[in-house]
Scaffold this active site. Structure first.
Site, PDB file in Angstrom:
ATOM      1  N   HIS A  49     -17.879   0.196  -0.756  1.00  0.00           N
ATOM      2  CA  HIS A  49     -18.109   1.432  -0.006  1.00  0.00           C
ATOM      3  C   HIS A  49     -16.813   2.203   0.230  1.00  0.00           C
ATOM      4  CE1 HIS A  49     -20.589   4.073   2.362  1.00  0.00           C
ATOM      5  NE2 HIS A  49     -19.848   3.915   3.431  1.00  0.00           N
ATOM      6  N   ASP A  76     -21.578  -1.078  -4.005  1.00  0.00           N
ATOM      7  CA  ASP A  76     -21.542  -0.741  -2.579  1.00  0.00           C
ATOM      8  C   ASP A  76     -22.604  -1.544  -1.831  1.00  0.00           C
ATOM      9  OD1 ASP A  76     -21.652   0.574  -0.075  1.00  0.00           O
ATOM     10  OD2 ASP A  76     -21.045   2.471  -0.977  1.00  0.00           O
ATOM     11  N   SER A 122     -18.647   8.471   3.565  1.00  0.00           N
ATOM     12  CA  SER A 122     -19.694   7.842   4.371  1.00  0.00           C
ATOM     13  C   SER A 122     -20.279   8.857   5.362  1.00  0.00           C
ATOM     14  CB  SER A 122     -19.131   6.601   5.073  1.00  0.00           C
ATOM     15  OG  SER A 122     -20.149   5.733   5.498  1.00  0.00           O
TER      16      SER A 122
END
Length: 348
Positions: free
Chosen positions: A327, A299, A172
């Site tokens: 995610h 996601d 991320s």
């Protein structure tokens, strides 16, 4: 945020004869559910404490490792080998050190499944707490630059022996941190792996990656109810705190309930300044290291379309895709992630 998903509890709106007994039964069921949730949270907290103790034992870090990959795209099934059978090719690798860099709000604790699988395969993973994350007690509101936020990773790379090299893995917004490290320590990094991450270009902010999912930066900063103004409402916001239910929708739509509970007791507020900072990346440094991107196809935080856009605009050396992963693929698809990392590790 995200795709505008809203998670709402289900309600029974029926009434009539027998409704009292139903309510009594429902209340007992709710008490049971609450009790189960409390137990789950306690178990998750115990797990978090255990992981924090491990972090302290290893100086706030845990070991890992990766390698390189081809430019072919791969869609991986749900069940993958668990890494216990170590291929002979893993014995003669350029490096066995894999540094795992968490994303916004997370910490070294989120990698506990990946660490175990990589260690079983004979690799040396290291998971770091970035500043204000995990067991690092820095006030997130005091973090004003990406350099401040990434300092534990920078210190780790600076302390490496001259001939040591590592593979970086970023999740991320951790993609911004490993990009920063690539620019400043390219000679110590053999490969970089971006897991549904902010693989930004020169002059781009990590926040810009999410702009397709959110609103414009200005509108977001004006409207968001999750912003923290530690220096006063007349100053720029200093942090971001997401509602637990929203986090569950955005990050953990495919993750096991125990891991969601672990995250609930372990996630920290997100420092805002690092994701609003433009990165300066050059072909000579950042561009000299092989990059690989892992796409998560279910996601809700960073959609498949946005991930595809990242890959298209800033092409890496290789792309992998994981079906059925939210995610947080280290929770939802740890075996698939391990399979990818082992394969990358064997590529030259």
């Amino acid at each position: 945020m995200g795709n505008g998903l809203i998670c709402m509890p289900k309600r029974d709106l029926r009434g009539g004869v027998g409704s009292r007994s139903k309510r009594t039964s429902n209340s007992r069921s709710q008490r049971k559910t609450v009790s189960e949730e409390e137990l789950l949270h306690r178990q998750a907290l115990a797990m978090a404490i255990q992981q924090h103790q491990l972090s302290q034992r290893f100086n706030g870090s845990m070991s890992r490792r990766i390698g390189s990959t081809s430019s072919r795209r791969r869609d991986l099934p749900d069940s993958i080998t668990n890494g216990r059978q170590v291929p002979a090719s893993l014995e003669n690798l350029e490096t066995k050190k894999i540094v795992l860099v968490h994303g916004e709000g997370f910490g070294a604790w989120c990698w506990y499944k990946t660490i175990s699988l990589l260690e079983e395969a004979g690799l040396h993973p290291v998971a770091l707490d970035l500043t204000g994350s995990g067991i690092d007690h820095t006030d997130t509101n005091s973090i004003t630059t990406l350099a401040d936020y990434t300092k534990p990773l920078i210190n780790y790379l600076q302390d490496l022996p001259e001939d040591d090299k590592v593979i970086l893995v970023g999740h991320s917004c951790g993609g911004a941190s490993i990009s920063y490290a690539l620019e400043h320590f390219s000679k110590k990094i053999t490969k970089a792996v971006f897991l549904s991450a902010t693989m930004v270009q020169d002059g781009q902010r990590p926040f810009d990656v999410f702009s397709g999912e959110l609103e414009s930066a200005d509108v977001f900063l004006q409207k968001s109810q999750f912003l923290v103004y530690n220096n006063g409402r007349d100053k720029s916001p200093t942090g971001l705190v997401l509602d637990k239910q929203q986090i569950k929708c955005l990050y953990f739509n495919q993750s096991p309930s125990k891991d969601i509970s672990l995250a609930a007791v372990s996630m920290r507020p997100i420092p805002l300044a690092p994701i609003m900072e433009k990165l300066s990346l050059t072909p000579e440094n950042y561009g000299s290291v092989r990059r690989y991107f892992v796409q998560t196809l279910d996601d809700h935080m960073l959609s498949a379309d946005i991930q595809e856009k990242l890959v298209r605009e800033n092409p890496p050396h290789g792309v992998y895709k994981i079906k059925g992963s939210d995610h947080c693929l280290f929770f939802s698809k740890p075996q698939s992630l391990n399979k990818i990392l082992l394969e990358i590790a064997q590529l030259s």
